[in-house]
Design an enzyme around this catalytic site. Structure first.
Site, PDB file in Angstrom:
ATOM      1  CG  PHE A 155      29.208  34.115  45.513  1.00  0.00           C
ATOM      2  CD1 PHE A 155      28.394  34.184  44.385  1.00  0.00           C
ATOM      3  CD2 PHE A 155      29.240  35.220  46.366  1.00  0.00           C
ATOM      4  CE1 PHE A 155      27.621  35.316  44.127  1.00  0.00           C
ATOM      5  CE2 PHE A 155      28.469  36.346  46.102  1.00  0.00           C
ATOM      6  CZ  PHE A 155      27.665  36.399  44.975  1.00  0.00           C
ATOM      7  CB  CYS A 287      34.268  42.654  41.844  1.00  0.00           C
ATOM      8  SG  CYS A 287      35.421  42.322  40.530  1.00  0.00           S
TER       9      CYS A 287
HETATM   10  P1  NAD Z   1      33.057  37.064  50.971  1.00  0.00           P
HETATM   11  O1  NAD Z   1      34.018  38.061  51.493  1.00  0.00           O
HETATM   12  O2  NAD Z   1      31.816  36.805  51.749  1.00  0.00           O
HETATM   13  O3  NAD Z   1      33.775  35.642  50.832  1.00  0.00           O
HETATM   14  C1  NAD Z   1      35.068  35.536  50.253  1.00  0.00           C
HETATM   15  C2  NAD Z   1      35.801  34.381  50.930  1.00  0.00           C
HETATM   16  O4  NAD Z   1      35.959  34.689  52.318  1.00  0.00           O
HETATM   17  C3  NAD Z   1      35.067  33.060  50.840  1.00  0.00           C
HETATM   18  O5  NAD Z   1      35.995  32.051  50.529  1.00  0.00           O
HETATM   19  C4  NAD Z   1      34.464  32.880  52.221  1.00  0.00           C
HETATM   20  O6  NAD Z   1      34.426  31.544  52.632  1.00  0.00           O
HETATM   21  C5  NAD Z   1      35.409  33.659  53.125  1.00  0.00           C
HETATM   22  N1  NAD Z   1      34.704  34.282  54.264  1.00  0.00           N
HETATM   23  C6  NAD Z   1      33.413  34.720  54.297  1.00  0.00           C
HETATM   24  N2  NAD Z   1      33.149  35.271  55.499  1.00  0.00           N
HETATM   25  C7  NAD Z   1      34.284  35.184  56.228  1.00  0.00           C
HETATM   26  C8  NAD Z   1      34.643  35.604  57.553  1.00  0.00           C
HETATM   27  N3  NAD Z   1      33.761  36.183  58.352  1.00  0.00           N
HETATM   28  N4  NAD Z   1      35.907  35.378  57.962  1.00  0.00           N
HETATM   29  C9  NAD Z   1      36.806  34.784  57.163  1.00  0.00           C
HETATM   30  N5  NAD Z   1      36.511  34.357  55.902  1.00  0.00           N
HETATM   31  C10 NAD Z   1      35.275  34.564  55.446  1.00  0.00           C
HETATM   32  O7  NAD Z   1      32.731  37.484  49.465  1.00  0.00           O
HETATM   33  P2  NAD Z   1      31.656  36.849  48.488  1.00  0.00           P
HETATM   34  O8  NAD Z   1      30.294  37.236  48.948  1.00  0.00           O
HETATM   35  O9  NAD Z   1      31.956  35.414  48.253  1.00  0.00           O
HETATM   36  O10 NAD Z   1      32.002  37.626  47.125  1.00  0.00           O
HETATM   37  C11 NAD Z   1      31.461  38.876  46.793  1.00  0.00           C
HETATM   38  C12 NAD Z   1      32.382  39.998  47.169  1.00  0.00           C
HETATM   39  O11 NAD Z   1      33.638  39.826  46.548  1.00  0.00           O
HETATM   40  C13 NAD Z   1      31.898  41.368  46.695  1.00  0.00           C
HETATM   41  O12 NAD Z   1      32.169  42.307  47.695  1.00  0.00           O
HETATM   42  C14 NAD Z   1      32.732  41.639  45.464  1.00  0.00           C
HETATM   43  O13 NAD Z   1      32.906  43.006  45.138  1.00  0.00           O
HETATM   44  C15 NAD Z   1      34.020  41.022  45.871  1.00  0.00           C
HETATM   45  N6  NAD Z   1      34.831  40.724  44.716  1.00  0.00           N
HETATM   46  C16 NAD Z   1      35.886  41.553  44.450  1.00  0.00           C
HETATM   47  C17 NAD Z   1      36.672  41.319  43.335  1.00  0.00           C
HETATM   48  C18 NAD Z   1      37.828  42.227  43.004  1.00  0.00           C
HETATM   49  O14 NAD Z   1      38.630  41.846  42.175  1.00  0.00           O
HETATM   50  N7  NAD Z   1      37.940  43.385  43.621  1.00  0.00           N
HETATM   51  C19 NAD Z   1      36.382  40.240  42.481  1.00  0.00           C
HETATM   52  C20 NAD Z   1      35.304  39.422  42.793  1.00  0.00           C
HETATM   53  C21 NAD Z   1      34.538  39.669  43.918  1.00  0.00           C
END
Ligand code: NAD
Length: 503
Positions: A155, A287
């Site tokens: 998100f 992130c």
């Molecule tokens: P998230 O892991 O909750 O969601 C990411 C994606 O996974 C979404 O499309 C969501 O629909 C899906 N998802 C969520 N729960 C799931 C599950 N139980 N099983 C399968 N799919 C699932 O992450 P978020 O809250 O949207 O984003 C924030 C996180 O992303 C933070 O941890 C941040 O550090 C990380 N992030 C990392 C980078 C990087 O480049 N390292 C960049 C941006 C964000």
């Protein structure tokens, strides 16, 4: 959840057409500053998701043979359309995600840079040739697209991260199925529409919406060759294990805990400005946000100045001019951040700035939490171990640069880090010894431009190759090595043994 017809719906993109989902499962997309429901996003049915993959599979047959120049020109057009629609895209992003309008433009701009790079893909996808590896024999490589690739995005950067993925995959000749975050899919969808307007043919880019089921389908589907994921460590680890167990390539950019070291010789005002922006900007939901500051020696006396700087930041809705810190994305995120702050207090950290329950005129129901600073933080505390993903900064003291480096290297994450100093020797020592993938020297959020690749490391990443830049060309292509010999017409016979003799 049933569908309320008065609220607009987010569409699926299947086979070049925007499609209304036939699902019975919907979720609200909510403005985090006002709680206004902006739209409803479907959780696509299995049939719809399979139709998206089937369309991508069919489109691959012709797209993979489309000339490089023709593919590149679509991305030239695409970058122009993104520029022309920048204000509209930023407004949409701020409404559904909460970040300030300048930050929203930054989110789009960092994605736009990848689109510009995709328009120049030809030179990066070129193979190699060695002439006369044996008598009359040449060997060369072809970097060919894989087929249908998939992307799953978080998100916090709903423009940049989808644009890290599909432009490079498509420019290298693949077709794509994207699953954006269900929390803020609207700007991603608008970017997908602009991609179609730029000339991406039907089926080459598809977008499905959903949650766990959609992610699992993409990891399992036999026609998908590679999965790129950005999000939390928990989900990323699941995606990596599931996709690779099914024989797919996978790359997962995941959670972080980014530290900055401040040496006492650093430029004080520049450093404090940088720390405040990196820790509290975008409400700490980057992130690469700075979540831990290590003050070395005399720099420990800067803590009150850092607190004052943080206190001076303006909390407000992202649309209000002059806002520094917008709301966090959801009520659930606000609860999580607030409960981690409470845990920090319980565990004995000193809460030197408490940003909970700020008064934001005109936005009483927004998900606001202001800049928050803990001093005296130790590695056992949950505020240090967990990724808070809110505007909360942990401050730690160290006696020397080496002690600070050892502290960072003991943390499992390896996304980003920074050093603030005027000493070249200290900076060089830091870049050599620090075990983190992206290193800033007087740069607090060192995200590389697309000429390079995003290079988070250790627990922040699974898979060898980064999500954009040169590395992703390798991720999205299979190298084929061709060894060839052409006989002269008048050449006589040949030996029975067909093995090429290397002499
Ligand atoms: P998230 O892991 O909750 O969601 C990411 C994606 O996974 C979404 O499309 C969501 O629909 C899906 N998802 C969520 N729960 C799931 C599950 N139980 N099983 C399968 N799919 C699932 O992450 P978020 O809250 O949207 O984003 C924030 C996180 O992303 C933070 O941890 C941040 O550090 C990380 N992030 C990392 C980078 C990087 O480049 N390292 C960049 C941006 C964000």
């Amino acid at each position: 959840m049933s569908q309320n017809t008065a609220i607009p719906t987010v569409k699926l993109l299947i086979d070049g057409k925007l499609v209304e989902s036939r699902t019975s499962q919907w979720r609200d997309v909510v403005n985090p500053a006002t709680q206004e429901v902006l739209a409803r996003v479907p959780f696509a049915t299995e049939d719809e998701m399979n139709a998206a993959v089937a369309s991508a599979r069919e489109a691959f047959k012709t797209w993979r043979k489309t000339p490089i120049g023709a593919r590149a020109r679509i991305f030239l057009k695409y970058q122009q359309l993104i520029r022309e629609n920048m204000k509209e895209l930023a407004a949409l992003l701020t409404a559904e995600q909460g970040k300030t309008l300048p930050d929203a433009e930054g989110d789009i701009f960092r994605g736009l840079e990848v689109v510009e790079h995709a328009a120049n893909i030809g030179t990066l996808q070129m193979g190699e040739l060695a002439n006369n590896v044996a008598n009359g024999v040449d060997t060369y490589t072809l970097n060919q697209p894989l087929g249908v690739c998939a992307g799953i995005t978080p998100f916090n950067f709903p423009a940049m991260i989808p644009l890290w993925m599909f432009p490079m995959a498509i420019a290298t000749g693949n077709t794509f199925v994207l699953k954006p975050s269900e929390q803020d899919p609207m700007v991603t969808m608008r970017l997908a529409e602009l991609a179609i307007e730029a000339g991406i043919p039907a089926g080459v880019l598809n977008v499905i919406h959903g949650g766990v089921d959609a992610v699992n389908l993409l990891c399992d589907h036999p026609d998908i060759k590679a999965v790129s994921f950005v999000g939390s460590t928990k989900v990323g680890t699941h995606v990596y294990n599931r996709a690779t167990a099914n024989g797919k390539r996978a790359q997962c950019m995941m959670g972080a805990k980014n530290h900055a070291i401040i040496l006492p010789d650093a430029h004080k005002q520049q450093t404090l400005n940088n720390l405040a922006g990196a820790a509290f900007g975008a409400a700490g939901q980057r992130c690469m946000a700075l979540s831990v500051v290590i003050l070395v020696g005399e720099a420990q006396t800067w803590l009150p100045d850092l607190v004052e700087k943080a206190r001076s930041l303006k909390i407000g809705a992202g649309v209000e001019p002059g806002t520094d810190v917008g709301p966090v994305v959801s009520c659930a995120a606000l609860d999580r951040v607030s409960s981690l702050i409470a845990a920090g207090e319980r565990e004995g950290a000193q809460l030197v700035l408490d940003g909970r329950n700020p008064q934001v005129t005109g936005y009483a129901s927004g998900n606001f939490v202001g800049p928050t600073i803990f001093a005296g933080v130790t590695p056992e505390m949950s505020i240090y171990r967990d990724e808070i993903f809110g505007p909360v900064l942990c401050v730690v003291n160290a006696a020397s640069l080496d002690e600070a480096i050892a502290f960072i290297n003991a943390n499992p994450n390896g996304n980003g880090t920074a050093l603030f100093t005027r000493s070249g020797a200290a900076a060089r020592h830091f870049q050599e010894e620090i075990d983190v993938g992206q290193v800033g020297i007087n740069v607090p959020i060192p995200v590389p431009v697309p000429l390079f690749s995003f290079t988070g490391s250790r627990a922040s990443k699974l898979g060898d190759l980064g999500p954009y830049g040169k590395q992703v060309v390798q991720f999205y292509t299979q190298t084929k090595t061709v060894t060839s010999r052409w006989f002269d017409e008048d050449e006589v016979g040949g030996a029975v043994n067909t093995t090429i003799t290397l002499k």
